[in-house]
Design an enzyme around this catalytic site. Structure first.
Site, PDB file in Angstrom:
ATOM      1  N   ASN A  79       0.819  -1.217   0.000  1.00  0.00           N
ATOM      2  CA  ASN A  79       0.000   0.000   0.000  1.00  0.00           C
ATOM      3  C   ASN A  79       0.858   1.275   0.000  1.00  0.00           C
ATOM      4  OD1 ASN A  79      -1.571  -2.080   2.139  1.00  0.00           O
ATOM      5  ND2 ASN A  79      -2.702  -1.352   0.322  1.00  0.00           N
ATOM      6  N   ILE A  86       1.175   6.818   0.273  1.00  0.00           N
ATOM      7  CA  ILE A  86       0.480   5.830   1.079  1.00  0.00           C
ATOM      8  C   ILE A  86      -0.959   5.708   0.617  1.00  0.00           C
ATOM      9  CG2 ILE A  86      -0.226   5.221   3.429  1.00  0.00           C
ATOM     10  CD1 ILE A  86       1.996   7.274   4.309  1.00  0.00           C
ATOM     11  N   CYS A  87      -1.411   4.478   0.485  1.00  0.00           N
ATOM     12  CA  CYS A  87      -2.819   4.283   0.146  1.00  0.00           C
ATOM     13  C   CYS A  87      -3.593   3.968   1.419  1.00  0.00           C
ATOM     14  CB  CYS A  87      -2.952   3.132  -0.857  1.00  0.00           C
ATOM     15  SG  CYS A  87      -4.668   2.729  -1.210  1.00  0.00           S
ATOM     16  N   LEU A  88      -4.273   4.968   1.905  1.00  0.00           N
ATOM     17  CA  LEU A  88      -4.991   4.784   3.155  1.00  0.00           C
ATOM     18  C   LEU A  88      -6.260   5.616   3.064  1.00  0.00           C
ATOM     19  CD1 LEU A  88      -4.775   3.525   5.997  1.00  0.00           C
ATOM     20  CD2 LEU A  88      -3.675   5.635   6.737  1.00  0.00           C
ATOM     21  N   ASP A 119      -6.053  -3.794  -2.023  1.00  0.00           N
ATOM     22  CA  ASP A 119      -6.238  -2.396  -2.433  1.00  0.00           C
ATOM     23  C   ASP A 119      -4.859  -1.790  -2.606  1.00  0.00           C
ATOM     24  OD1 ASP A 119      -7.210   0.090  -2.956  1.00  0.00           O
ATOM     25  OD2 ASP A 119      -7.663   0.561  -0.858  1.00  0.00           O
TER      26      ASP A 119
END
Lengths: 149, 1121
Positions: A79, A86-88, A119
């Site tokens: 992620n 950052i994928c959050l 994801d």
């Protein structure tokens, strides 16, 4: 830039006075919206014992808009891409002004413990994690030792 | 025409002239050069006769010339209309010639003036008024022996149509005479055009041959005087070369003689009526007058003749300067303001007005004071006593208080100077000084004393707002309850007509009765909003029982009329008698009678309509005194109000207003008309002398207004000092704060959208050049912008917006809310368990609302103590109101559903947010709200959409409440719809609020004001419409003023502020002006500032170098638009 909103001052004070375990966040002297952050890799994760450096910036609209956070330390995580992005969800559409710097950083720390390859941001890493989690974790561990000392 | 003209001269008795006349005409015919335009077509017959005689005449030329002048004068005095034939000429001639023949010789030798003067009384002969030297005349021929030093020089005008011929011949006698005649005739019309063509003035030697000319700068005005037969010039060569050469310079001394014709024809008014005003345009007569005026002023300056008395000397000086400086400034000043004002170029800026008043204010410091009658219960301040004295003197007809001369304001008095050189010794030096009068505005001359005509008594009381004009008038009413002469008459009639009553009812009106009784009642006409205030002030200012006041308005009035119509004596008397009861002493004897009737302009108008059909008591009776309050209400002379006002019958008339001139000079006319101040009460006159010159940028217009005002207007300003140098009004200070606010994001979006739209419209109009035609349209668009600044819902009118501001106070009952949470959520998508937990949480939240520790609860968004906590009703999470609203707005902007920041429950609706309002323990006032009272916490739906300005206001008021728990504040706005919103906001915050606007009937307004004024320990806020409440009201119990929007000019706003900052105010007045940054308001403010700057400039000057400044001011006035 107008004066620093009370909220940011308050958050900073609290971060300094009562830091979250394994997390530090220090504002720059010349730009109080810009923080140097370190997150300790959570125990039990491939990132344990790593000390990850991040940068965090509070945009003008904060807290109506989420802070911008990026890993400076290279990290092998599905992620987090190689640029450190950052994928959050809470850094994007799930942002709520009730969240704070502290909660954001804690969430990132939690993300290290539980990568979510469904994801992905770094697709190759995600693929690696999906196909051979063990091996992927090993790489993560290696990178941690290599870069996050 | 000639015959006609000529005829006029023969009425005179001076035979010599007649003789000359006979001769002259021929010359005219043969040498048309020297004739005035109108004279030329002489009948051929006399001319032929004359030819033969010419040589002989030449010998006498000199003498004849002078005599000629004498004739002119006589002729001028008694114009005769009938046409005269040649026979007539000779006739007269023969009859009269002999005596005159004797006198010429002495005259011939020296200055020929003497004989004439000796024999004739002033009216009949040219009279010496002074001399001047022309240092730069020049010769136009060359040769020797043409003229010598000390030779007499004739100064004449050539005839204009034809070019000068080679050999000029002496004439000038006849033509002059004839042209005098033309002055009396309308036919003269043709002349001016010709006259304008050139202004050459020629010099002739004693043989009558032309040898030179006057320099252009002199001849330019001398020519007019000669053409118009105002003066005669008798020259003497003071220096010249022995041998003339073309262009040689000559010095000529000129004696100036005023011709009788100058005085003869012109009396002020009748002429005007007959000649000028009917036609409207500038007639030839007018042109003549104007030219003559200018020329005369120059002449007087040249010969150093100064007025002995009269108001105008200084003015004319200022005038000359002004002419020089006028052009420079033209483009700069006035323009801007007017773009914005609806009115056209006629508008006056405040600085103009100041200047106009300046003169009237000059001597006010030193005016006498006067104590009011003892029935007057209040103490007057010094300047008020002065006003009383002034008013009293105007009423009683004594003008001495302000030293206003009884001469007509436009005239100055001059005296004919004694002849310094009595060389001939023939005339009588002991002759008493004769005055003459000159009107520097019109150019008229008169030998008669021009009286200023004042048929009506009264004037204009124009003190600035808040100076206590009402009180001053009340004092006047007490002091002059009855005029002296009326008293006598009344006393006489009292015995015989003791029981007689003059009623308002016209049915009872009888001429006899009326004549017997002097009117004793005062009628006060005021705007509806001020009626009760007047009544109160009247009562308050008089000792009990001294004066009875009747407010004749609304219901009251119909009562009266019922009584009147019923025709019953008793009824009628009870209510009305009052007005006219015979006995006029201030202390009442029997039934209380009403000395003061107060009514409104509205009533007056409708009564006037009634009186035109039949009768109306108010117009049928004669009043002792009529007072118009806020008299500018009738500034438009064509309005029904004005007409009604003019129709009132009164012995004394007062116009009371802080702004006698609102925008235009014509505003003043209506007041003058009401006061019947002649001659200015005649509109044609006023227009011709004031309005038109002003439009033509002739500074004289302002001067005339100044002169008028000096005699009938009293204006003091708060910042004036009395003779001891103290401020005449000592008011507590006033602090004005302009608070610049920033729009919220949503407001900014709405505003910008409208702005872009308006701008686009404007640009397209401008590019098409249609701006002027769409003025109203543009104003409407501007109006929309101005509203958008205040509150979005003032411009957005769809469903949603309406939903946002429903009626009611939005109070929510806690129990009800709980019940609704339990029951209402069943159909929601959340699982029952979740609902359950929500409910537990909710009850918890609600039950804790009262806990003190809740007070320190932090808003999750700003991390601060919640200032205005709200509950998201969907999930019962708390935040600050501002925080959540901002968050919701941001989300919406991004196209995301608004969610609860704490639990991300979505969607949430802003109007479902519940405000938690803690009522302070000491908070008061029982009557306002409902059952939530008992608990100290109140919940309220967030169904009120506020705006930046309203928030700012509320915030200020809350702070005020903390500092001063029983403050009084006044909030002004121009928009009643905005007032609605303000009130709603006030109620939400538990402020006691009152409203005052134009839509309320008078009773409601009075109630509102009274309640607002009632003492109480809680704060009160009065929301007032700028228009309805900007004038007259007295709100000195408040000392905080909030201006919610801005008006185009600061004056209007100041007027509003002066409701609070006026006599009686004891505290410092704080004014807060809310402005939103980067909106139209900033620009309005700029305009205001600019205007104010001009005003200040004017003030600065007024203090020091008045003259220089008035020039400056003129520049401002006449700046190009």
């Amino acid at each position: 830039m107008a004066g620093l909103p009370k909220r940011i001052i308050k958050e900073t004070e609290r971060l300094m006075a009562d830091p979250a375990p394994g997390i530090t966040a220090t504002p720059h002297d010349d730009n109080l919206r810009y923080f140097d952050v370190t997150i300790a890799g959570p125990d039990g994760s491939p990132f344990a014992a790593g000390n990850f450096r991040l940068e965090l910036f509070l945009p003008e609209e904060y807290p109506m808009a989420p802070p911008k956070v990026r890993f400076l330390t290279k990290i092998y995580h599905p992620n987090i891409d190689k640029l450190g992005r950052i994928c959050l969800d809470i850094l994007k559409d799930k942002w709520s002004p009730a969240l704070q710097i502290r909660t954001v950083l804690l969430s990132i720390q939690a993300l290290l413990s539980s990568p979510n390859p469904d994801d992905p941001l770094a697709t190759d890493v995600a693929k690696h994690y999906k196909e051979d989690e063990k091996d992927a974790q090993r790489v993560s561990q290696e990178w941690t030792q290599l870069y996050a000392k | 025409m000639d015959g006609h003209d000529a005829s006029t001269f023969f009425s005179g008795s001076d035979n010599e002239d007649d003789a000359m006349l006979v001769e002259q005409p021929d010359e005219n015919a043969s040498e048309p050069l020297f004739l005035d335009g109108s004279d030329d077509d002489k009948s051929p017959e006399p001319s032929e006769k004359a030819k033969g005689k010419r040589r002989a005449d030449d010998a006498y030329d000199d003498a004849e010339y002078i005599d000629d002048d004498a004739t002119e004068s006589t002729g001028g005095d008694v114009p005769r209309a009938s046409s005269v034939s040649d026979f007539d000429f000779s006739d007269h001639h023969s009859r009269h010639s002999s005596p005159d023949r004797d006198s010429p010789p002495p005259a011939k030798k020296q200055r020929i003036a003497s004989p004439v003067r000796e024999t004739a009384p002033i009216l009949d002969a040219p009279t010496y008024i002074g001399e001047f030297i022309i240092p730069n005349a020049w010769s136009n021929i060359s040769g020797k022996g043409i003229v010598k030093v000390n030779d007499t020089v004739q100064i004449r005008r050539p005839k204009l149509e034809t070019k000068p011929k080679a050999k000029p011949k002496p004439n000038g006698l006849g033509n002059k005479q004839i042209s005098i005649a033309t002055m009396f005739k309308p036919q003269v019309t043709s002349a001016p055009t010709k006259k304008k063509a050139d202004t050459i003035v020629r010099l002739y030697n004693k043989n009558g041959s032309e040898f030179g000319r006057l320099p252009q700068e002199t001849s330019s005005w001398v020519a007019h005087l000669l053409d118009l037969k105002v003066v005669e010039l008798r020259g003497k060569m003071t220096d010249c070369p022995e041998r003339l050469s073309t262009g040689a310079s000559l010095i000529v001394t000129v004696d100036v003689y005023m011709l009788p014709s100058a005085f003869s024809s012109r009396s002020v008014e009748p002429l005007k009526d007959d000649f000028m005003w009917k036609e409207g345009d500038e007639t030839s007569e007018e042109i003549n007058l104007r030219e003559r005026k200018v020329a005369l002023l120059k002449l007087f300056k040249q010969i150093g003749l100064k007025p002995r008395s009269g108001a105008n000397v200084k003015l004319s000086k200022a005038d000359t300067k002004l002419n020089v400086s006028k052009p420079k400034r033209k483009t700069e000043i006035v323009g801007d303001g007017e773009e914005v004002e609806v009115d056209d170029e006629e508008d006056l800026s405040k600085s103009d007005l100041d200047m106009i008043y300046q003169k009237a204010q000059r001597g006010d410091k030193d005016m006498k004071e006067m104590e009011p009658a003892d029935t007057f219960a209040m103490t007057l301040r010094g300047y008020q006593k002065q006003a009383l004295c002034w008013m009293q003197s105007l009423e009683s007809g004594k003008m001495d208080v302000r030293e206003a001369s009884s001469m007509h304001p436009l005239w100055s008095e001059y005296t004919f100077p004694p002849r310094e050189d009595p060389s001939t010794g023939v005339f009588d030096l002991t002759e008493e000084e004769k005055p003459f009068y000159f009107n520097p505005y019109s150019g008229e001359l008169s030998l008669k004393f021009p009286k200023s005509e004042r048929t009506c008594r009264g004037g204009i009381l124009a003190d600035e707002m808040g100076m206590g004009k009402t009180i001053m008038l009340s004092a006047l009413i007490h002091t002059n309850l009855v005029s002296e002469e009326d008293k006598a008459a009344a006393a006489a009639s009292a015995l015989s007509t003791k029981t007689q009553q003059l009623r308002l009812n016209a049915a009872f009106k009888s001429v006899k009765r009326r004549s017997n009784r002097a009117p004793s009642a005062t009628l006060i006409v005021a705007p509806t909003s001020l009626l009760s205030q007047w009544a109160e002030e009247m009562e308050r200012s008089s000792k009990p029982g001294a004066v009875k006041v009747l407010v004749w308005h609304g219901q009251n009035r119909t009562d009266i009329e019922a009584a009147v119509n019923s025709g019953e004596d008793g009824d009628a008397e009870e209510i009305l008698d009052s007005e006219d009861e015979e006995d006029c002493k201030p202390k009442k004897k029997k039934a209380p009678r009403i000395q003061i009737v107060i009514t409104s302009y509205g009533v007056l108008v409708s009564e006037h309509a009634r009186s035109e059909k039949g009768r109306s008591p108010i117009f049928d009776m004669e009043w002792l005194r009529v007072v118009l309050d806020e008299a500018h209400s009738c500034k438009n002379r064509a309005s029904r109000t004005a007409k009604a006002v003019y129709a009132l019958q009164a012995r004394r008339r007062w116009a009371v207003t802080g702004t006698p001139i609102v925008n235009k000079l014509e505003d003043l006319f209506s007041l003058l008309r009401f006061i019947n101040f002649k001659p200015w009460s005649d509109f044609t006159f006023y227009r011709s002398f004031i309005t038109l010159p002003f439009l033509a940028r002739d500074p004289k217009a302002i001067e005339i207004v100044q002169v008028i005002l000096e005699s009938i207007l009293l204006r003091r300003e708060k910042n004036m000092k009395d003779s001891d140098g103290k401020k005449i009004v000592d008011l507590p200070s006033k602090e004005i704060k302009i608070l610049k606010l920033e729009f919220s994001m949503a407001e900014r979006k709405i505003y910008d959208a409208i702005y872009v739209n308006v701008k686009k419209n404007f640009d397209s109009l401008q590019s098409k050049g249609l701006v002027g035609k769409n003025y109203t349209n543009l104003l409407a668009m501007l109006m929309r912008l101005r509203r958008a600044v205040l509150h979005p819902s003032l411009v957005l009118n769809h469903e949603e917006e309406r939903a946002m501001s429903p009626a009611g106070d939005g109070i929510v009952d806690v129990q009800e809310l709980l019940a609704r949470l339990k029951g209402g959520n069943k159909d929601s998508s959340t699982s029952s368990q979740e609902t359950e937990s929500t409910n537990v949480f909710a009850s918890d939240v609600l039950s804790k609302l009262n806990n003190d520790d809740e007070d320190s609860a932090e808003c999750p968004i700003c991390l601060d103590v919640m200032e205005r906590p709200v509950i998201v009703s969907e999930c019962m999470h708390k935040t600050c109101k501002d925080c959540i609203l901002m968050y919701v707005a941001t989300r919406e902007e991004k196209g995301q559903e608004p969610a609860c920041p704490t639990c991300a429950h979505a969607p949430i609706r802003v109007n479902q947010i519940i405000e938690v309002i803690k009522t302070e323990a000491d908070a008061q006032d029982g009557d306002a709200e409902g059952p939530e009272r008992q608990s100290e916490v109140m919940l309220r739906k967030n169904n009120f959409q506020s705006s930046t300005k309203i928030d700012a206001l509320i915030e200020h008021l809350k702070r005020l409440r903390d500092q001063d728990p029983c403050f009084r504040a006044v909030v002004f706005s121009q928009f009643t719809t905005f007032m609605d919103l303000i009130q709603k906001a006030l109620r939400r915050e538990m402020f006691e609020d009152y409203r005052y606007d134009g839509t309320m009937d008078i009773r409601k307004r009075t109630v509102a004001i009274n309640k607002f004024k009632e003492p109480s320990r809680s704060p009160k806020v009065l929301v007032i419409s700028l228009k309805a409440g900007g004038v007259g009201l007295n709100l000195t119990n408040a000392n905080h003023v909030f201006m919610m929007d801005c008006w185009w000019n600061a004056a209007t706003e100041n007027q509003a502020i002066d409701r609070v900052h006026r006599l009686g105010q004891e505290k410092t007045v704080y004014v807060t002006h809310f402005i939103i940054n980067e909106t139209i308001e900033g620009r309005i403010l700029q305009i205001q500032k600019r205007k104010t700057a001009i005003v200040q400039e004017a003030f600065r000057g007024a203090a020091k170098k008045a003259e220089k400044d008035s020039v400056e001011n003129f520049r401002i006035i006449f700046g190009e638009d």
